[in-house]
Design an enzyme around this catalytic site. Sequence first.
Site, short mmCIF file in Angstrom:
data_model
loop_
_atom_site.label_atom_id
_atom_site.label_comp_id
_atom_site.label_asym_id
_atom_site.label_seq_id
_atom_site.Cartn_x
_atom_site.Cartn_y
_atom_site.Cartn_z
N CYS A 1 13.31 11.19 7.07
CA CYS A 1 13.49 10.59 8.40
C CYS A 1 14.89 10.88 8.94
O CYS A 1 15.06 11.04 10.12
CB CYS A 1 13.23 9.10 8.33
SG CYS A 1 14.25 8.24 7.11
N LYS B 1 0.85 -1.19 0.00
CA LYS B 1 0.00 0.00 0.00
C LYS B 1 0.89 1.24 0.00
O LYS B 1 1.54 1.56 1.00
CB LYS B 1 -0.93 0.06 1.22
CG LYS B 1 -2.03 1.10 0.98
CD LYS B 1 -2.64 1.66 2.23
CE LYS B 1 -1.94 2.86 2.80
NZ LYS B 1 -1.94 4.08 1.97
N GLY C 1 6.93 4.89 8.17
CA GLY C 1 6.05 6.04 8.31
C GLY C 1 6.23 6.68 9.68
O GLY C 1 7.27 6.54 10.32
N SER C 2 5.19 7.37 10.12
CA SER C 2 5.29 8.16 11.34
C SER C 2 5.17 7.28 12.59
O SER C 2 4.64 6.17 12.54
CB SER C 2 4.17 9.20 11.36
OG SER C 2 2.92 8.55 11.35
N GLY D 1 2.89 4.10 13.36
CA GLY D 1 3.69 2.93 13.77
C GLY D 1 3.11 2.24 14.99
O GLY D 1 3.10 1.01 15.10
N GLU E 1 9.62 15.39 15.94
CA GLU E 1 9.96 15.39 14.52
C GLU E 1 9.04 16.40 13.82
O GLU E 1 7.82 16.21 13.77
CB GLU E 1 9.74 13.99 13.94
CG GLU E 1 10.20 13.89 12.50
CD GLU E 1 9.86 12.56 11.86
OE1 GLU E 1 8.72 12.09 11.99
OE2 GLU E 1 10.75 12.00 11.20
N GLU F 1 9.99 1.20 10.46
CA GLU F 1 10.98 2.26 10.18
C GLU F 1 10.26 3.58 10.41
O GLU F 1 9.43 3.98 9.59
CB GLU F 1 11.47 2.18 8.72
CG GLU F 1 12.21 0.92 8.37
CD GLU F 1 13.60 0.85 8.97
OE1 GLU F 1 14.09 1.89 9.44
OE2 GLU F 1 14.18 -0.24 8.97
P1 NAD Z 1 2.30 8.29 7.84
O1 NAD Z 1 2.60 7.48 9.04
O2 NAD Z 1 1.25 9.34 7.92
O3 NAD Z 1 1.86 7.33 6.62
C1 NAD Z 1 2.67 6.25 6.22
C2 NAD Z 1 1.79 5.21 5.54
O4 NAD Z 1 0.87 4.69 6.51
C3 NAD Z 1 0.93 5.77 4.41
O5 NAD Z 1 0.84 4.80 3.38
C4 NAD Z 1 -0.42 5.96 5.06
O6 NAD Z 1 -1.50 5.92 4.16
C5 NAD Z 1 -0.45 4.78 6.01
N1 NAD Z 1 -1.38 4.93 7.15
C6 NAD Z 1 -1.78 6.07 7.75
N2 NAD Z 1 -2.65 5.79 8.74
C7 NAD Z 1 -2.78 4.44 8.77
C8 NAD Z 1 -3.54 3.54 9.58
N3 NAD Z 1 -4.34 3.96 10.55
N4 NAD Z 1 -3.42 2.21 9.34
C9 NAD Z 1 -2.62 1.76 8.35
N5 NAD Z 1 -1.88 2.56 7.55
C10 NAD Z 1 -1.96 3.89 7.76
O7 NAD Z 1 3.69 8.90 7.37
P2 NAD Z 1 4.00 9.86 6.14
O8 NAD Z 1 3.54 11.24 6.44
O9 NAD Z 1 3.56 9.22 4.87
O10 NAD Z 1 5.61 9.81 6.16
C11 NAD Z 1 6.35 10.56 7.05
C12 NAD Z 1 6.90 9.73 8.19
O11 NAD Z 1 7.62 8.60 7.68
C13 NAD Z 1 7.89 10.50 9.04
O12 NAD Z 1 7.65 10.25 10.39
C14 NAD Z 1 9.24 9.92 8.60
O13 NAD Z 1 10.26 10.06 9.56
C15 NAD Z 1 8.88 8.51 8.35
N6 NAD Z 1 9.87 7.87 7.48
C16 NAD Z 1 10.73 6.96 8.03
C17 NAD Z 1 11.71 6.38 7.24
C18 NAD Z 1 12.67 5.37 7.82
O14 NAD Z 1 13.27 4.63 7.06
N7 NAD Z 1 12.85 5.32 9.14
C19 NAD Z 1 11.79 6.70 5.88
C20 NAD Z 1 10.89 7.63 5.35
C21 NAD Z 1 9.93 8.21 6.16
#
Ligand code: NAD
Length: 502
Positions: free
Chosen positions: A302, A192, A245-246, A250, A402, A267
């Site tokens: 990130c 996804k 993601g965030s 997470g 962050e 991650e």
């Molecule tokens: P996000 O957590 O908002 O979304 C990430 C993914 O999760 C998206 O596909 C989103 O649609 C999905 N999602 C959102 N709510 C969900 C739920 N309730 N259930 C299941 N899936 C859900 O993050 P973002 O704004 O897309 O990305 C930014 C974040 O990602 C930052 O915190 C950044 O640090 C992190 N990030 C980490 C790394 C790493 O390797 N550590 C790399 C890139 C980004």
Amino acid sequence: MVLSIKARRDEAGLSAGELLIDGRWRPAGDGNLWTHHHPATAEEVGTFAIAGVADVDAAVRSARAAFDDGPWPRARAKDRIRVLRRIADGIRGHAEELQTLVALDNGVPVSFGETYAMSVECVADIFEHHAGWVDKIGGETLPGYQGGDHMVFTLREPVGAVAAVIPWNGPLLLAAQKLAPALAAGCTVVLKPSEFATFSVLRLVRIIEEAGLPAGVLNVVTGPGETTGDALINHPLIDKITFTGSRGVGRKVLAAAANGIKRVSLELGGKSPSVVFPDADVYAAATTTMGTVTLGLSGQACVAHTRALVHRDVYDEFLAIVEAMAALVNYGDPFHPETTASPLINERQLDRVLGYIESGRAEGARLIVGGDRLDGELAAGNFVQPTVFADVSNDATIAREEIFGPVLAVIPFTDEDEAIRLANDTSYGLAATVWTADVRRAFRMTKALRAGTVGVNGYQLEPHVAFGGHGQSGLNREGGRSSIEAYTELKTVLIPTSDEMM
Ligand code: NAD
């Protein structure tokens, strides 16, 4: 002239995005669509399917069947290697198109594709690197502990049907970091992408499909996280969730994994320190640190080093350089070669970043440069000026959370012990960089810093080594051997070779 991406959008000829389920591209069952607006101009980019619960269920069942009964987990190593190499070649053959789609998705300037970690070449290399693992996924043979005629060995087997959920900021890189090792290990996947970067991932998936994956091995569901993502991570037929993601989402992924006792890799975010000692090349330290916070993704990375811990002896020099660098950031048309930084991804993120800037002011940090939204020609986009706060307390909100925007917090320190204490005083632990000319101090610091990756006088991501975080930056690692381990289960085999050991 007002900025517009319409010409590029029309040239790209985006069709309404469909879901890939069991080898067939099709619209969502209930026909719902998401309209994506460009973050630099607010113009409509295109629409794609919102997968509902029934679509997600069909995708998971497809991955389940392809794992339980299909040829991919049982394929000969040489056949899997060939497919992964063809994927790498296919990606290289479509480099320009993929880079264009990323810019249409998230507004990250095409010039940033020249940075290796953000390049299409790196995405191809990740598949090629993991192709090399396919015939090296092995266990170990041990002597029998109790003696006797007894064979003891372990096998590494694919973990099963994987749910992969990725963010918008590095859509191709992060898809590759999950798909390449999962496919190399023999897993099947439901991917996804983020609703804020879908078109580039859909194109990548078509390239992967064309390389000869059997139907059902890779499925794609598109749509928002709260519905599509939630249905995926909570599906009972998934064996493993891999999430980037965030931290907030997470936690939901971890709860879903706990509920279903699923394997999980996370991650998450970071608040990474750049630690600058007085014997360092201060110019290199300041420009690199400020670059991670302002160039390319405008701090929406990130690994952005958003806390600069700077020795008092070189504090003023460091501040002067980062202030000058703020003026060099060039916002604008993501397709113009001189544009160096992107808008924030959406209005919610714009409000969040402006809110953090306000908290920096309110909590007494000294604003050196920036602090406002951009207007004029860029008013329709989500642009915020490169912003630097000095004299920040490590307890301030802008030093702890962050921000995910172009905001640097500069914090002074007096000696090495204080630098280590400040650097490690964070709930995150993704990355850190130490700047010093003293090799012994460099080694002391790399041991003392609690972070998944530590740079010394520079920070360069590599696709074949472990990447991940300490603390709330995540669980497990991605890249190279650690990825293969994350997508395999260990099976111990015990074979008494005589009646004596039964
Ligand atoms: P996000 O957590 O908002 O979304 C990430 C993914 O999760 C998206 O596909 C989103 O649609 C999905 N999602 C959102 N709510 C969900 C739920 N309730 N259930 C299941 N899936 C859900 O993050 P973002 O704004 O897309 O990305 C930014 C974040 O990602 C930052 O915190 C950044 O640090 C992190 N990030 C980490 C790394 C790493 O390797 N550590 C790399 C890139 C980004």
